[in-house]
Design an enzyme around this catalytic site. Structure first.
Site, PDB file in Angstrom:
ATOM      1  N   GLY A  99       7.533   9.208   6.266  1.00 45.39           N
ATOM      2  CA  GLY A  99       7.824   7.969   5.668  1.00 45.39           C
ATOM      3  C   GLY A  99       8.802   8.668   4.374  1.00 45.39           C
ATOM      4  O   GLY A  99       9.455   8.159   3.796  1.00 45.39           O
ATOM      5  N   GLN A 173       7.775   7.138  -3.424  1.00 47.66           N
ATOM      6  CA  GLN A 173       8.780   7.088  -2.545  1.00 47.66           C
ATOM      7  C   GLN A 173      10.015   6.238  -2.884  1.00 47.66           C
ATOM      8  O   GLN A 173      11.208   6.622  -2.840  1.00 47.66           O
ATOM      9  CB  GLN A 173       8.284   6.915  -1.109  1.00 47.66           C
ATOM     10  N   ASP A 323      -3.436   9.977  -1.028  1.00 43.82           N
ATOM     11  CA  ASP A 323      -3.446  10.755   0.573  1.00 43.82           C
ATOM     12  C   ASP A 323      -4.924  11.368   0.746  1.00 43.82           C
ATOM     13  O   ASP A 323      -5.028  11.613   1.668  1.00 43.82           O
ATOM     14  CB  ASP A 323      -2.493  11.535   0.489  1.00 43.82           C
ATOM     15  N   LYS A 350       0.190   3.491   5.679  1.00 40.96           N
ATOM     16  CA  LYS A 350       0.542   4.843   5.848  1.00 40.96           C
ATOM     17  C   LYS A 350       0.769   5.319   7.182  1.00 40.96           C
ATOM     18  O   LYS A 350       0.962   4.479   8.074  1.00 40.96           O
ATOM     19  CB  LYS A 350      -0.556   5.594   5.187  1.00 40.96           C
ATOM     20  N   ARG A 354      -4.823   3.209   7.159  1.00 37.55           N
ATOM     21  CA  ARG A 354      -6.041   4.243   6.865  1.00 37.55           C
ATOM     22  C   ARG A 354      -7.418   3.532   6.442  1.00 37.55           C
ATOM     23  O   ARG A 354      -8.243   4.462   6.289  1.00 37.55           O
ATOM     24  CB  ARG A 354      -5.509   5.038   5.770  1.00 37.55           C
TER      25      ARG A 354
HETATM   26  C1  S3P Z   1       4.772  10.568  -1.326  1.00 36.66           C
HETATM   27  C2  S3P Z   1       4.357   9.161  -1.875  1.00 36.66           C
HETATM   28  C3  S3P Z   1       3.436   8.506  -1.412  1.00 36.66           C
HETATM   29  C4  S3P Z   1       2.138   9.492  -0.641  1.00 36.66           C
HETATM   30  C5  S3P Z   1       3.288  10.194   0.612  1.00 36.66           C
HETATM   31  C6  S3P Z   1       4.133  11.069  -0.103  1.00 36.66           C
HETATM   32  C7  S3P Z   1       5.830  11.214  -1.592  1.00 36.66           C
HETATM   33  O1  S3P Z   1       3.688   7.467  -0.969  1.00 36.66           O
HETATM   34  O2  S3P Z   1       1.350   8.742   0.138  1.00 36.66           O
HETATM   35  O3  S3P Z   1       2.273  10.741   1.272  1.00 36.66           O
HETATM   36  O4  S3P Z   1       6.239  12.479  -1.589  1.00 36.66           O
HETATM   37  O5  S3P Z   1       6.765  10.591  -2.616  1.00 36.66           O
HETATM   38  P1  S3P Z   1       4.288   6.104  -1.680  1.00 36.66           P
HETATM   39  O6  S3P Z   1       5.399   6.436  -2.360  1.00 36.66           O
HETATM   40  O7  S3P Z   1       4.842   5.099  -0.552  1.00 36.66           O
HETATM   41  O8  S3P Z   1       2.925   5.591  -2.106  1.00 36.66           O
END
Ligand code: S3P
Length: 442
Positions: A99, A173, A323, A350, A354
């Protein structure tokens, strides 16, 4: 680059203790490659996780015309070089299970004149992308997703305008996606979030000479503004992954042993799980380590004992431990007073749902959790007994079940274990090195 390991394993009860050097941080590894490819001249990278997700980002960037050369160092971490610039891809971009790759790349390709089609495996094609479609559309890119919310995601990039975007959740993200697009916009772009989230993109952009302002208001609201401009080459480094270290820290905390994890990333936005274990009553020694990279790093040693528990997690702490919430459920179950998690509806979207998969995995081992729409509640005083767990295609569920097998009363058989290659391909080697007993079933 990543190796699919055994898919069915049995983990036996054992005393886990010692020192473990976990792989490079997954979030930072992605960003080393992504941001490195935006610089326009060669950037050296080191410490990267040899994991499936990082391989997905490397492959995607190659499809976008970058040179990405990586090889293992003497500890199996990846080092090498990245050379941009990126251009329109001539094929679809496969982000695998990742993701982070897909959402951050959406921001990158929004700034490239041309068409991009981002897709991934069956799990990723169920995960929401409306959250990046909205801000990137406001910036002037054209995006289409299946049902408006799931991949494949089609992006026609080009001229972007700077915007102010208020996101409803504190997603790193989404924040990173918009900042990366903002780097190529016609003026400053601001991302407003209800609270801070992991800040690796901001730290690395600064490390590469970008102009970035960060302000956190009294009510916790975070505003990050990027001013477009060129990046300047500088070496990039991923410290070891605190989300991988958390499995061993929980094992030590619940079993009363001592486990050291040297050289892990120790930013406030990532050490929430360690703070939770400390509040539950585990002892932790955190010794900062000098680094020339963009992230704070520390040697961390956790010694367990009688875990009190009795905490309710919500707000910022949930984002800082996001996480690790599956494996913290095991810590809660094995504490005296249990654990409650709220404000964590994001867990539902996720690599798996989860909440559901943590409840099912620990439930298969006789540990009862109550699912909530935005989290879970687990009573204390429970010990996992043996059983069979399906990892549901989720690396963190597979590793949580393995830790339950090691610290519980009887062996745990896990199917779908190959998913651990997403973040931690050497997990079983490290489990064995700490004294764990593993049977490979096929
Ligand atoms: C991540 C942000 C998180 C996290 C993912 C990695 C990142 O997700 O759960 O494993 O590297 O920016 P979200 O930004 O969707 O909360």
């Amino acid at each position: 680059m990543s190796h699919a390991g055994p898919d069915r394993v049995r983990v036996h009860p054992a005393t886990l203790a010692g020192t473990v050097r976990v792989p490079g941080d997954k979030s930072v590894s992605h960003r080393c490659l992504l941001l490195g490819s935006l610089v326009g001249e060669e950037v050296t990278v080191r410490g990267l996780a040899p994991s499936g997700d990082v391989a997905s980002t490397a492959g995607a960037l190659r499809t976008l015309g970058a040179t990405v050369e990586l090889s293992p160092d003497d500890e199996g971490r990846l080092e090498g070089r990245v050379v941009g610039p990126l251009r329109e891809a001539t094929d679809v971009i496969d982000c695998g299970n990742s993701g982070t790759s897909l959402r951050l790349l959406a921001g990158v390709v929004a700034g490239i004149d041309g068409l991009a089609v981002l897709t991934g495996d069956a799990s990723l094609r169920r995960r929401p992308v409306g959250r990046v479609v909205r801000p990137l559309t406001a910036m002037g890119a054209h995006l289409h997703a299946r049902g408006d919310d799931v991949p494949p995601l089609v992006v026609r990039g080009g001229d972007l305008r700077g915007i102010t975007y208020e996101q409803p959740h504190a997603s790193a993200q989404v924040k990173s996606c918009v900042l990366l697009a903002g780097l190529r916009a016609d003026g400053p772009t601001t991302v407003v979030s209800p609270m801070p989230s992991r800040d690796h993109t901001e730290r690395m952009l600064r490390h590469l000479g970008a102009t970035l302002d960060v302000a956190i208001a009294d009510d916790g609201t975070e505003r990050v503004t990027i001013t477009p401009g060129p990046l300047v080459a500088a070496p990039l480094h991923a410290p070891r992954d605190p989300s991988s270290a958390a499995f061993w820290q929980v094992a030590a905390a619940v079993a009363g042993t001592t486990i050291s994890t040297p050289g892990v990333l120790d930013g406030e936005t990532r050490n929430g799980a360690l703070r939770v274990l400390q509040e539950m009553g585990a002892d932790a020694t955190v010794t900062p380590v000098d680094t020339d990279g963009s992230e704070p790093v520390a040697d961390v040693t956790v010694t367990g004992g009688d875990l009190r528990g009795g905490l309710t997690l919500g707000g910022r702490l949930v984002v800082d431990a996001l996480d690790e919430l599956p494996v913290l459920a095991l810590a809660g179950a094995m504490s005296a007073e249990g654990l409650e998690v709220t404000d964590a509806a994001e867990l539902r979207v996720k690599e798996s749902d989860r909440v559901a998969t943590t409840v099912a995995a620990l439930g298969a081992l006789g540990v009862t959790l109550q699912a909530r729409s935005d989290g879970y509640r687990v009573e204390g005083g429970q010990r996992p007994r043996g059983g069979r767990v399906d990892a549901a295609g989720d690396h963190r569920i597979a590793m949580t079940a393995a830790i339950a097998g090691a610290v519980g009363d009887a062996p745990v058989e896990i199917s779908g274990f190959a998913a651990v290659a997403t973040s931690y391909p050497t997990f079983l080697d490290d489990l064995t090195a700490l004294g764990g007993r593993v049977e490979l079933l096929d």
